[in-house]
Every structure is written in structure tokens, then in C-alpha cells.
Write a protein that holds these residues in place. Structure first.
Motif: not given
Length: 331
Positions: A105-107, A151, A154-155, A158, A179, A182-183
Motif C-alpha cells: 500500500t502506498t500513501f 480491499t 483492509t483499508t 491500514l 492512502m 494497493f499493488e
């Protein structure tokens, strides 16, 4: 010029950006063990100093503790996050150490530029969803992208972790992470340019019976100034005055602390046999020269010399200059 170096530190040596990880990382996508040679590119020297690592370690350990609490509370099972190391990579080198697939996950890092990234094994990510839906998480987990429902679940977790991440880094800089997606393929994450220097915190992660390695990646350039300030804080005039006043008060109080002082003859060495054979009435020759002063000691440390004297009919010791022999021994 690239050379292989090792360091005697407790953890792996920080790595400068450049093509190094593929040569150092063993098969299977895991990082090399401690003590193994690491490729170092002298054209790109290390940017992450010991002071930076110390500041980052405090923040990352705080994050790991809070993450452990959140995972245990949300999943209602045993969970653990434990900081292992903090390293410097170029982003390309870091990506090459990751297995495919993996949960990423990127943010954003507002108000700082750049992006951060959290990555951990996909089977642990799926087991987390299983736990949050009431399952045991022990069954074999699918190696596929998450569905829309997975998703969303999970979000929520996170977002709580990112909130604790911001709180843990408040001593370094104020952050409002959000966030961005996701990848599952590390090559497609695009959290930074390939040559950018990133700081990688490695965590041991466990959820139930599943264990793996999690990484938290941050761009060095975005945090460089904040790390410098945190490592060498600039105190205001008011803070400096308060610190000076506190030091003076401490010194004044220390001067009033009572200390036990002894005046003694020169130490005498005897054999164990003689010591064990001592009986009432035996005499030990002190062998202290008549013209040698006595030692004035505290806590077995000699800090002055004196001669036997008296003061108002009481035994006393008169401090004398340090003998030349004692000065020579100290030197």
C-alpha cells in the motif's frame, strides 16, 4: 568503483543508492544475513547517518508497538510487529528484494513531498481479512489481488496504522498520511524514482501462526531536514537559559552530597595461604615507608595524600602535595 564491505555493527551496513542489492540479496527475495558482504558504491555515499538511524529507530519502535496493539485488537488473535533494522537503499534496489506477488500500500506524506510504502506478505494480508471476517486465518490463503470487499476491510485497518505512524513520527515532523492505493507487483508500485534514496525499516511480523517480514519505506529527501533538526535540535535562548540554570542547580546540590572518605596506608599483598592461616595475635607488617604520606580515598579511588596529625586532641590527617612517585604512576 564498487567494492564489497562488511561492518562490525550489530545490524547490516546502510547502503548507498546504486546497483547493489541484486548482487547481495539471496534467492527467494529475502535480504542477506547479518555479517555478509554488501556492495558499496563510493560514487553515492551513505546519506543515512548514525544520528538519523537513532532518531528513526525511536519513531519506528514506537510505531511497531502501536501496530502490535492495533493488530491484536482488530484481529482478536496473537499479532506482533518488531523492528529489526533500518537501512538505506536506492528505490530500485529495494524493489528487487521483494517477492512477487506481495501486498503493498502506498500513501502520501503531506505536507512533505513524496510517498511512503508499506509492504508485507500477501498470505498475511489475506489472513488478516480472514480474521476480521471471523475466520481462524489458518487455512491456505489465495495468491490473488483482493476483491472490493476485502480491499474495504483492509483499508479500515491500514488507516488506523497510518494514524499511529503519524503519531509516532510527531517528534520528527508533523504528517497527515493518506492512502493512495494497493499493488501486488513490486515493479508497479511506483512509490519513488528508481535512483531515489529511501529509508527502509524492516519489521518481523506475525499474525496468528503466520510469520513474515514487513517493510516501511520512506523517501530520504523528504525527511532529511527534519531528521537533521531532530538529531541536533536548535534550542531557543529561553531553553538555553533554563538548561544552564538547571545545570548550575544540579552542581550546587551535588556539592552538598555527603561522601565517605578514608585515610589508609599503602595496600598490602599477602598470599592466600598466609591469609587463611591468620590467627588471633598474628602481626602483619604494613611495610609503609615512614616518609610516605597516607592515601585519601573515596570509593577505592585515591584523590589526595595526607600525613597523620591531630586537631584539638583528635586524630586528623593533614593534606600534603601529591608525591612525585604517585604523579609518575598516574602518568
Amino acid at each position: 568503483m564498487n567494492v564489497c564491505v562488511t561492518t562490525p555493527e550489530t545490524g547490516p551496513a546502510p547502503r548507498a543508492g546504486g546497483p547493489q542489492a541484486p548482487a547481495a540479496a539471496p534467492a527467494g527475495g529475502t535480504r542477506s544475513r547479518r555479517g555478509e558482504p554488501r556492495t558499496y558504491d563510493f560514487r553515492r555515499p551513505t546519506k543515512l547517518s548514525r544520528e538519523h538511524v537513532r532518531v528513526m529507530q525511536i519513531a519506528q519502535e514506537s510505531f511497531a508497538r502501536q501496530a502490535t496493539t492495533i493488530l491484536t485488537t482488530f484481529l482478536r488473535t496473537g499479532a506482533r510487529m518488531e523492528l529489526r533494522s533500518i537501512e538505506q537503499f536506492s528505490y530500485d534496489d529495494y524493489v528487487h528484494t521483494l517477492p512477487d506477488p506481495i501486498f503493498i500500500t502506498t500513501f502520501t506524506l503531506e505536507p512533505l513531498a513524496g510517498k511512503g510504502m508499506i509492504a508485507y506478505p500477501l498470505d498475511i494480508a489475506m489472513a488478516i481479512v480472514d480474521h476480521m471476517l471471523g475466520g481462524s486465518g489458518a487455512a491456505a490463503q489465495p495468491a490473488r489481488p483482493m476483491t472490493a470487499m476485502e480491499t474495504t476491510i483492509t483499508t479500515h485497518l491500514l488507516e488506523r496504522l497510518l494514524h499511529e505512524f503519524a503519531a509516532s513520527f510527531a517528534g520528527i515532523t508533523q504528517l497527515q498520511p493518506a492512502m493512495t492505493g494497493f499493488e501486488y507487483n513490486p515493479q508497479l508500485a511506483q512509490a519513488a524514482s528508481g535512483s531515489d534514496t529511501v529509508m527502509v525499516a524492516n519489521f518481523a511480523m506475525a499474525v496468528g501462526s503466520r510469520e513474515g517480514e514487513a517493510t516501511l519505506v520512506l523517501p530520504f529527501s523528504s525527511f532529511a531536514q527534519s531528521l537533521n533538526n531532530a538529531a541536533s535540535p536548535q534550542l531557543s535562548e529561553s531553553a538555553l537559559r533554563k538548561r544552564k540554570k538547571a545545570a548550575e542547580a544540579l552542581a550546587a546540590r551535588l556539592n552538598l552530597v555527603p561522601v565517605d572518605v578514608s585515610v589508609r596506608f599503602a595496600p598490602l599483598s599477602v598470599s592466600s595461604a598466609d591469609l587463611l592461616s591468620l590467627a588471633v595475635g598474628d602481626v602483619l607488617l604494613l611495610r609503609h615507608p615512614r616518609d610516605s604520606p597516607l592515601e585519601v580515598t573515596t570509593n577505592d579511588v585515591t584523590f589526595a595524600y595526607a600525613i597523620a596529625s591531630n586537631h584539638r586532641r583528635r586524630l586528623a590527617a593533614s593534606i600534603v602535595p601529591t608525591p612525585h612517585a604517585a604523579v609518575k604512576d598516574t602518568a
